[in-house]
Every structure is written in C-alpha cells, then in structure tokens.
Motif scaffolding. Structure first.
Motif, mmCIF file in Angstrom:
data_model
loop_
_atom_site.group_PDB
_atom_site.id
_atom_site.type_symbol
_atom_site.label_atom_id
_atom_site.label_comp_id
_atom_site.label_asym_id
_atom_site.label_seq_id
_atom_site.Cartn_x
_atom_site.Cartn_y
_atom_site.Cartn_z
ATOM 1 N N VAL A 70 0.846 -1.207 0.000
ATOM 2 C CA VAL A 70 0.000 0.000 0.000
ATOM 3 C C VAL A 70 0.872 1.244 0.000
ATOM 4 O O VAL A 70 0.654 2.181 -0.773
ATOM 5 C CB VAL A 70 -0.940 -0.009 1.235
ATOM 6 C CG1 VAL A 70 -1.693 1.304 1.347
ATOM 7 C CG2 VAL A 70 -1.912 -1.168 1.140
ATOM 8 N N TRP A 71 1.895 1.262 0.845
ATOM 9 C CA TRP A 71 2.775 2.431 0.913
ATOM 10 C C TRP A 71 3.481 2.663 -0.422
ATOM 11 O O TRP A 71 3.581 3.784 -0.898
ATOM 12 C CB TRP A 71 3.810 2.232 2.017
ATOM 13 C CG TRP A 71 3.332 2.553 3.391
ATOM 14 C CD1 TRP A 71 2.412 3.507 3.727
ATOM 15 C CD2 TRP A 71 3.737 1.932 4.618
ATOM 16 N NE1 TRP A 71 2.226 3.510 5.084
ATOM 17 C CE2 TRP A 71 3.015 2.575 5.661
ATOM 18 C CE3 TRP A 71 4.626 0.923 4.941
ATOM 19 C CZ2 TRP A 71 3.175 2.225 6.999
ATOM 20 C CZ3 TRP A 71 4.781 0.575 6.267
ATOM 21 C CH2 TRP A 71 4.065 1.205 7.287
ATOM 22 N N ASP A 73 2.529 1.746 -3.387
ATOM 23 C CA ASP A 73 1.564 2.237 -4.377
ATOM 24 C C ASP A 73 1.148 3.673 -4.101
ATOM 25 O O ASP A 73 0.739 4.396 -4.998
ATOM 26 C CB ASP A 73 0.323 1.334 -4.403
ATOM 27 C CG ASP A 73 0.630 -0.007 -5.051
ATOM 28 O OD1 ASP A 73 1.700 -0.107 -5.675
ATOM 29 O OD2 ASP A 73 -0.166 -0.935 -4.914
ATOM 30 N N GLU A 74 1.233 4.079 -2.847
ATOM 31 C CA GLU A 74 0.924 5.476 -2.521
ATOM 32 C C GLU A 74 2.077 6.400 -2.894
ATOM 33 O O GLU A 74 1.969 7.616 -2.754
ATOM 34 C CB GLU A 74 0.652 5.623 -1.016
ATOM 35 C CG GLU A 74 -0.696 5.082 -0.576
ATOM 36 C CD GLU A 74 -0.897 5.127 0.940
ATOM 37 O OE1 GLU A 74 -2.004 4.822 1.398
ATOM 38 O OE2 GLU A 74 0.072 5.453 1.661
ATOM 39 N N ARG A 76 5.130 6.296 -1.466
ATOM 40 C CA ARG A 76 5.989 6.619 -0.328
ATOM 41 C C ARG A 76 7.435 6.229 -0.628
ATOM 42 O O ARG A 76 7.683 5.239 -1.315
ATOM 43 C CB ARG A 76 5.526 5.871 0.922
ATOM 44 C CG ARG A 76 4.067 6.094 1.263
ATOM 45 C CD ARG A 76 3.801 7.490 1.696
ATOM 46 N NE ARG A 76 2.451 7.619 2.207
ATOM 47 C CZ ARG A 76 1.931 8.758 2.640
ATOM 48 N NH1 ARG A 76 2.644 9.865 2.603
ATOM 49 N NH2 ARG A 76 0.703 8.801 3.094
ATOM 50 N N GLN A 218 1.223 -2.560 -9.639
ATOM 51 C CA GLN A 218 0.633 -1.887 -8.471
ATOM 52 C C GLN A 218 -0.169 -2.907 -7.668
ATOM 53 O O GLN A 218 -1.374 -3.052 -7.838
ATOM 54 C CB GLN A 218 -0.278 -0.746 -8.941
ATOM 55 C CG GLN A 218 -0.768 0.114 -7.797
ATOM 56 C CD GLN A 218 -1.728 1.182 -8.265
ATOM 57 O OE1 GLN A 218 -1.851 1.443 -9.443
ATOM 58 N NE2 GLN A 218 -2.406 1.800 -7.336
ATOM 59 N N ASP A 252 -9.176 -0.525 -0.150
ATOM 60 C CA ASP A 252 -10.115 0.593 -0.287
ATOM 61 C C ASP A 252 -11.503 0.149 0.184
ATOM 62 O O ASP A 252 -12.310 -0.358 -0.605
ATOM 63 C CB ASP A 252 -10.167 1.050 -1.748
ATOM 64 C CG ASP A 252 -11.051 2.279 -1.916
ATOM 65 O OD1 ASP A 252 -11.606 2.748 -0.908
ATOM 66 O OD2 ASP A 252 -11.179 2.774 -3.050
#
Lengths: 457, 185
Positions: A70-71, A73-74, A76, A218, A252
């Motif tokens: 998740v990070w 893909d965000e 980060r 992703q 999500d």
C-alpha cells in the motif's frame, strides 16, 4: 611482475568485474511489486529467527508485506517506509540500521577498527622501507618512470571507464524491452483499460492476464484486485476470488464494486448474512449508476432478501407454538432477525402469523421503536382501513418511544398519505430528511414508491 | 629480549589496541541495551500519540479511534482462530459490560490476518458488542508494531498509548492499569 604487466592485469580485472556485475545485477526495481519484494528483503521478520519479511510466511510478515504494498503504491519513499516500521517495531527490524544515534556505532566501529589497523600496518611498512628511499636515482630514469606511470594510468582509466559505460547500458533501469527513458511499458491505468477492453471482447483470459500485469505494477490497485477477483469467481473459483476481493476491500473499504462483487460471491457460497452485510456497506457508499445496474441485473437485493428470509424462517419454523414458546428475550434471536422473520412470514402470505410473531416480541420488548414500527408497517400495508388505523397507532407509539425513529417516520408518512393526510405525511418525510443518518433501504422505499411526488401532487 | 622481539611486541600491541577499543565499545553498546524480551514487552509507540485506527468495521460502519478521544480505549488485536484470543474474550466482554453504562472506557478490536466471515461467527458465538475493525486493519497492526495475537494497547483519554500487553488481558488487569494511571500525577 613488472609495473606494466601489473597495470594490464589490473585493467583486465576491472573490466571483467564490471562485465560480471553488469550481467548479474538486476538493476533498480522496475515495478512496484519488485520494489515491495526488494524492501521486504531489507527488514527482519519481527518474530522469526533469521528470516526476512520477504522470506517469512507468518501472519505478521504477511501484514507487513501487505502494508508495504500500500505504501509503495501510494508513492511513499523507502525512507518513509523504513521510518514507519522502525517507529512501530524498533530498530531491530531494520537489516540496514541508520547511521545516526547509538545505532550508528554498528557502522562506525568496524570502520574505526579497520582504519586503525590499516594505519598501523601502513606505518610499519613505511618504516621498513624508509632506508631504500634514501638511495639516489638518475634523473632520466625518474622522468621515464613518471611518464610511463602517467600513460598506463590513463590506459587503465580508459579501459575501466569503457567497462563502466557498458555496465551502465546493460544494468540501468531499462529492461531489454524497455523504452529509451527507462520507464515501464505501461501504467496500471492503461493495463486496466486494456483488461476492460478485452473483457468487452469476451476475452476473459486476456483480461485476467492484463489485470495480473496491472497488479504486478501496483499490487494494491483496488480496481485490479476487484475485477481480478470477480473474473476468478466467474471462472468457478470463489475461494480464490474471495482472497482478491478481501484484499481489494482492505485496500479501499469504500470501493463500491468490491463490495458488490463480494456480496455476489457470498451469495454464491450460500452466505446470506455476509452478502447482506456487504450490501449494507455498498448502499452506504453512494454507488455509481453502473454499479446499481449491475446489482439489479444480478438480482442481488432479491437474492439477499430471499437468503435472509430462508435462514430466519428456518429458525422461526423451529420454534414451538406461540402459547408454548419461551419469551423472545430467552431465544437467540435479535430484533433485526425478528423484523426479517415478520417480513418473511408476510411475504409468504401469513400476515396474521407475522403480526402475532411481532406481538410475541413486544411481550419482551414493549417499547422497542423498531418492533412497534415493524408491526405498524405490516398493518398499514394490509390495505384494510381498520388495520391501517391500528397500524398508525403502533407507528405513533414507535415515534413516542423514539421521535427520530427513521422507520417510524417513513412508515407513518406512507400511512398518513393513505389516509389522505398529505400535510402530516409531508411533515414526517421532512423529519426523516432532516435525520443525520437515513437508512438506504428506507430512502429507496420512498423513491421507489414515488411518495414525494404523490404527496406534492 | 632483543630489539627485533621488542618491535614485534610493539606492532602486536598497536594492532591489538584498535581491535580492543572496538570490541569494548561493542560490548558497552550491547550491555546497555534492553534485553530482547524487554524490548518485545515494551513498544516504541508507548508514551506517544497512539497510531490511528481508521477503517471499516465488520458490520460495515466507519471507525476512527480519534472519535473516542476523552475515554480510555483498549485496542485489541486478535484472530478468531487463536486459542489465547478465545480465552481472553470473556474478559473483554466483562470489561465492556463494566464500562458500557458509564462510557468511560471502550474496546475496539482489530482483525489480524483473518476473514470477516470468521470474525462475524466468532462474535456471534462468543458475544461482544464493540466495533471490530476489518478494513484498514493491516495499516493499524503495522502502525502499532503488532507481532502476534492477542496483543492489546491501552490508549489514555488524552490519546496517548500508555500500556501494552502481549498475550491475553483480564478485565481486572486493565482496570488496575487504568486506576494506577488515573491516580498518577
């Protein structure tokens, strides 16, 4: 070995090492999934002995990998992820501890020790050779030696530089099929479009392959996870589909498509309550029209209602006759179950049974606004004027118990409208509209029955 | 002893000195750190603002730990199939019942590596009527540094994480901690 030979040997070793490095080095990560894998190798599994997060399959390692995805893909940075994990699990989790603070000693001490030893050794060697330096040498020999040294140094640098360039070409961020800018072939969005296009052509396998490719880029794409799960379920593998869909929901929770497909898969698996739960979340998300269409097409609401009715009727039919039945409070049934049961009995044509069932519930919960409203609604829908009046009495009682009861307000609005009291119905509807939370099923009931238009008309 | 022997001894001494200094420093670092067990029983997050717990519950409602600021909150990470979690559950139910009327302390459970269906069945079978966060649980588990279940944290009314428990909790144990921390100046 002469100095010249040694230089060539050095140049060849440098070039060979560079080529070997170029052949073996995989370059920087090309996709987010690659980056997650690389990052996971840099952190220790907090509960394992000698295994990295990438290697371990214990639950905590799985959770960390999931969060890393998740990070990443965000967008980060590695430093951000490292800081978060160290803040939660302490520095021991980091296989590459930072150079600051007391942990920095891990890096500093070996360097200090090595440097100290090297300094001592060099000092001793120089002291051994010092007498040789005092021997005088002819000036021409010194110049020639310096010139040769310069030439060979340049030659070695040229060979090493050429090797470096070759390494850069072969191990840069570009793959063999990469573009000149080194960027990946396509974005996740393009791949999802491609998958949708293939799906439109009926090419399910092609669509799955495109979604897999998108997930490689992703891993936390909720859309790709959702549709990969949906297609998997259509191929007859609901268990694997659930894994994809649950991952999509974890990424999500507010993605309506994931909730809808999860509800459908739950229905396919015979899990009516799970489907009802997902449907309730779906309704709370203000889903787009295409999702509503899909929902209607798949008859999800009807199937959820049928499944819940069937489940609760099984319980109700197993109860003893009313006179011999234990008190409602002593059974495992909840008020929601009781209301569904009454609806199920009414839908089966047993209106009297449904009313009597709620009377039995009211013996234990005489002031429960939901039960009072439910009983009133059964009577209002009967079409009989006397029962309608009785129904209004129950709805009044429900609203006395809780003036903000959403069901009480909506049902009484219908009842008053049936009695010709449009202003009373309008007042109830306005009170319902002013509520902070309006249950989606009641909103839908008002819209589907055209109550607003009927009152204003 | 001749001069060659003295030189050799001096060289050995010069080589041994930095090695000894490095080794001594390493020993000092290791000796002054907490033991591995103590580090596991404590947590870097204690004493700071509790990491967020934001997500969707198993019943489909949104949850945000910040909304409970002003109360003691037990953040309980659990799994429906873990035996210690099953054993501690009645204690959580007891704690919830003790405080539900006053509303001074609440529980939020966070699902750890489990399915929503299993969790629903678990609560239906064992009772408990507090929010159980499922969606968003991974983020919370990693933010709290959870290593296994059950694992619980106590968040003070100020929002600061003040206590951590590895393994099962008891209602009395949590109340004792709350009483002790409430009495502290």
């Amino acid at each position: 070995m002469s100095w010249r030979t040694a230089s060539w040997v050095a140049a060849v070793v440098v070039a060979a090492a560079a080529f070997v490095y170029g052949a073996l080095d995989e370059g920087p990560p090309k996709t987010n999934a690659d980056r997650v894998r690389a990052l996971a190798e840099d952190f220790a599994c907090p509960v394992c002995a000698g295994q990295s997060v990438a290697e371990s399959d214990v639950p905590v390692a799985r959770e960390i990998r999931r969060q890393m995805a998740v990070w990443v893909d965000e967008g980060r940075s590695d430093a951000f992820i490292r800081d978060r994990l160290v803040a939660a699990y302490d520095v021991d989790i980091d296989y590459n501890p930072s150079g600051s603070g007391i942990t920095g000693l891990v890096w500093v001490l070996p360097v200090l020790a090595g440097g100290g030893i090297a300094a001592v050794v060099v000092g001793m060697l120089r002291s051994d050779r010092r007498p040789a330096r005092d021997t005088p040498q002819p000036p021409t020999a010194v110049r020639r030696r310096r010139r040769n040294a310069a030439v060979w140094t340049v030659a070695v640098v040229v060979v090493a530089g050429a090797a470096g360039l070759l390494v850069a070409r072969s191990s840069g961020s570009r793959g063999s099929d990469g573009s000149i800018t080194g960027e990946i072939r396509a974005t996740t969005r393009e791949l999802i479009f491609e998958a949708q296009s293939r799906l439109g052509e009926g090419d399910i396998e092609g669509a799955i392959a495109a979604y897999d490719e998108a997930l490689e880029l992703q891993p936390s794409s909720a859309e790709a996870l959702t549709y990969r799960g949906w297609l998997t379920s259509r191929r007859g593998d609901p268990d694997t589909a659930v894994v994809y869909l649950d991952d999509a929901i974890a990424v999500d929770p507010a993605y309506p498509d994931a909730r809808l497909f999860r509800a459908i898969v739950a229905l396919d698996q015979g899990d009516g309550s799970g489907a009802a739960s997902e449907l309730a979340v779906f309704d709370s998300l203000d889903p787009p029209p295409y999702a509503e269409d899909l929902l209607a097409q798949a008859r999800v609401r009807e199937r959820v209602t049928e499944a819940r009715h069937a489940a609760v009727l099984q319980v109700v039919d197993g109860l003893a006759a009313i006179g011999e039945r234990p008190a409602f409070g002593e059974t495992a049934l909840g008020v929601d179950d009781a209301l569904v049961a009454a609806e199920a009995l009414a839908a089966r044509g047993d209106l009297l049974d449904a009313v009597q069932f709620l009377d039995w519930v009211l013996e234990s919960r005489p002031d429960d606004p939901d039960v009072l409203a439910g009983r009133g609604w059964l009577l209002v829908r009967s079409g009989d004027p006397e029962l309608l009046a009785l129904g209004v009495e129950h709805l009044d009682a429900a609203l006395d118990a809780d003036p903000a009861s959403p069901a009480g307000l909506v049902y009484r609005a219908f009842a008053r409208w049936q009695q010709g009291d449009d202003s009373g119905a309008g007042a109830d509807l306005a009170a319902f509209d002013a509520l902070q939370y309006r249950p989606p099923d009641l909103v839908r009931l008002v819209e589907d029955q055209g109550l607003r238009g009927a009152i204003s008309g | 002893m001749n001069s060659r022997g003295r030189d050799r001894r001096r060289r050995s001494l010069w080589i041994a000195l930095p090695v000894a200094v490095a080794a001594a420093a390493l020993v000092a670092v290791l000796a002054t750190r907490d033991s591995a067990f103590e580090r596991k029983a404590s947590s870097p997050i204690l004493g700071g603002l509790a990491p967020p717990v934001v997500g969707m519950t198993v019943t489909g409602e949104p949850f945000d730990l910040d909304d409970w600021r002003g109360r003691w909150v037990v953040v309980n990470f659990f799994q429906s199939t873990c035996v210690p979690c099953i054993m501690e559950h009645p204690e959580l139910v007891e704690f919830d019942e003790r405080h539900s009327a006053a509303g001074d302390a609440r529980i939020v459970s966070v699902v750890f590596d489990d399915t929503v269906e299993n969790v629903r069945e678990f609560f239906a079978a064992h009772g408990g009527d507090w929010p159980v966060v499922a969606a968003g649980a991974s983020r919370a588990a990693v933010a709290y540094g959870v290593t296994g279940v059950p694992e619980s944290y106590l968040v003070a009314p100020s929002g600061v994480a003040v206590w951590k428990q590895l393994g099962g909790v008891t209602a009395d144990g949590i109340d004792d901690v709350i009483a002790r921390l409430s009495a502290a100046p």
